[in-house]
Each structure stands twice: as C-alpha cells, then as structure tokens.
Design an enzyme around this catalytic site. Structure first.
Site, PDB file in Angstrom:
ATOM      1  N   ASP A  15       0.873  -1.168   0.000  1.00 30.61           N
ATOM      2  CA  ASP A  15       0.000   0.000   0.000  1.00 30.61           C
ATOM      3  C   ASP A  15       0.919   1.229   0.000  1.00 30.61           C
ATOM      4  OD1 ASP A  15      -2.328   1.688   0.506  1.00 30.61           O
ATOM      5  OD2 ASP A  15      -1.550   1.841   2.551  1.00 30.61           O
ATOM      6  N   ASP A 171      -1.450  -0.647   6.357  1.00 34.08           N
ATOM      7  CA  ASP A 171      -1.411   0.076   7.632  1.00 34.08           C
ATOM      8  C   ASP A 171      -2.776   0.263   8.264  1.00 34.08           C
ATOM      9  OD1 ASP A 171      -1.899   3.511   7.109  1.00 34.08           O
ATOM     10  OD2 ASP A 171      -2.002   2.035   5.504  1.00 34.08           O
TER      11      ASP A 171
END
Length: 206
Positions: A15, A171
């Site tokens: 990501d 995250d």
C-alpha cells in the site's frame, strides 16, 4: 523487530499512503479542512482508519455513519485541493522502503493504492520510489476498492503470481481485510515500523 520468512513468497505488494510513505498527516489535514468547510462533524480517526480508500468512497461512508448530508462533489474537491498544497511534505517510511530496497530486482513488487494514479505517480516520483516497482495499481485501475480484494488481485495478476504467493504490506484494518479477502498474508505497518504479521485465515485452515 518483526521477523519475517520472505522465502515463502514470490511477490510483494505495498500500500502507499501510511505504509510506504508518511502521507497520512497531510491527508488528514486536508480532510479536516474539507469537513469544516461544510460544517460537518470532524472525526479524523474515522477517516484515518479508512486510509487506502478513495476519497469519494470515504465520503459516502462518512455520510452514512454520521447520518449527514453534504455537497459530496465540493467536499472531494476541497479535500483534493488542500492536499495539493501539502503533498510535497510527504516522506518515505524507512522500514517499509528498506524491504523494497532489499528485494528490488529479486522479486516482482507492486504498489497497490486507493489513491488516484496522478497522485500516486507524483508522490512516488518525488521520493524516487517508482523504479523499485514492476507494477503500479491505483484507484483508476479497479472498480471495487479496499476492503474489496480487487486492487491486490489486479497486482498479483500483473505480476503473474498466484495470490497466495504474495505478501501485502498495509497500515489499516481495511487494508488488512482487503489482503485477506484476496487470499494473501499481510504485514501491518504501524507507527513507521513493521509491527504485526497476519496470516490469511484461508492459509491457516488449509
């Protein structure tokens, strides 16, 4: 420090916001400005937990969760315009970038983000990260965004790698959910560190 057995994987997927680069403070400042402009309740934690989702999707969830109505197009416009004044403040997250540097040229690697391609490209280019990755997947490439698995499945397909052979770095809870929905193990990056390993439940029961 989190110990990981990378030999189990054939490809890595990162990501971007909050995982590879420390962009969340700038994004959250932009969200606060956009929400305040329309007199809406400012719950930055609600927004922060949805990192990785495109702005319009977060706006829809915000409206539903808080039971409010607003000019969605204007909110998205203000959020993006404000971020445009802040994006150059974005910096690398050293722990994640170190993994990418370790495997550059050794494993296929992708960025899988909910950011628009133009935003992804300018941040990666500005931080000299683009060349590390063989595949870049933005919100523009898929119709269903995180926590749906499409972003990561698209990345795996582009890298010619089976989903179960990919390791995702994320995250947020929604990013972790997207990874598991794609049949992939996931490492959570928290407070700038590789903090937690979450095996895909499918692998644990196989």
């Amino acid at each position: 420090m989190l110990e990981l057995d990378y030999s189990r994987y054939q490809a890595l997927i990162f990501d971007m916001d909050g995982t590879l680069v420390d962009s969340m403070p700038s994004h959250l400042k932009a969200w606060q400005t956009a929400l305040e402009e329309q007199g809406l309740p400012v719950d930055i934690d609600f927004v922060g937990k949805r990192g990785g989702m495109p702005t319009p999707k977060i706006a829809d969830e915000y409206a539903s969760h808080f039971g409010v109505t607003f000019d969605k197009a204007q909110l998205v416009k203000t959020k993006k315009a404000t971020f445009d004044t802040l994006w150059q403040e974005v910096a690398r997250i050293p722990a994640s970038v170190a993994v990418a540097e370790q495997f550059q040229g050794k494993l296929p690697m992708a960025v899988g983000t909910g950011a628009e391609r133009s935003n992804m490209q300018r941040i990666l280019d500005n931080l000299s990260l683009t060349e590390m990755f063989t595949t870049l997947v933005s919100a523009d490439e898929v119709k269903a965004h995180k926590p749906e698995p499409d972003t990561f499945l698209y990345a795996a397909k582009e890298m010619n790698t089976a989903p179960e052979q990919c390791l995702v770095f994320e995250d947020t809870p929604f990013g972790l959910q997207a990874a598991h929905n794609a049949g992939m193990d996931c490492v959570l990056v928290l407070d700038g560190q590789l903090a937690e390993f979450h095996a895909c439940p499918e692998h644990q029961t196989a």
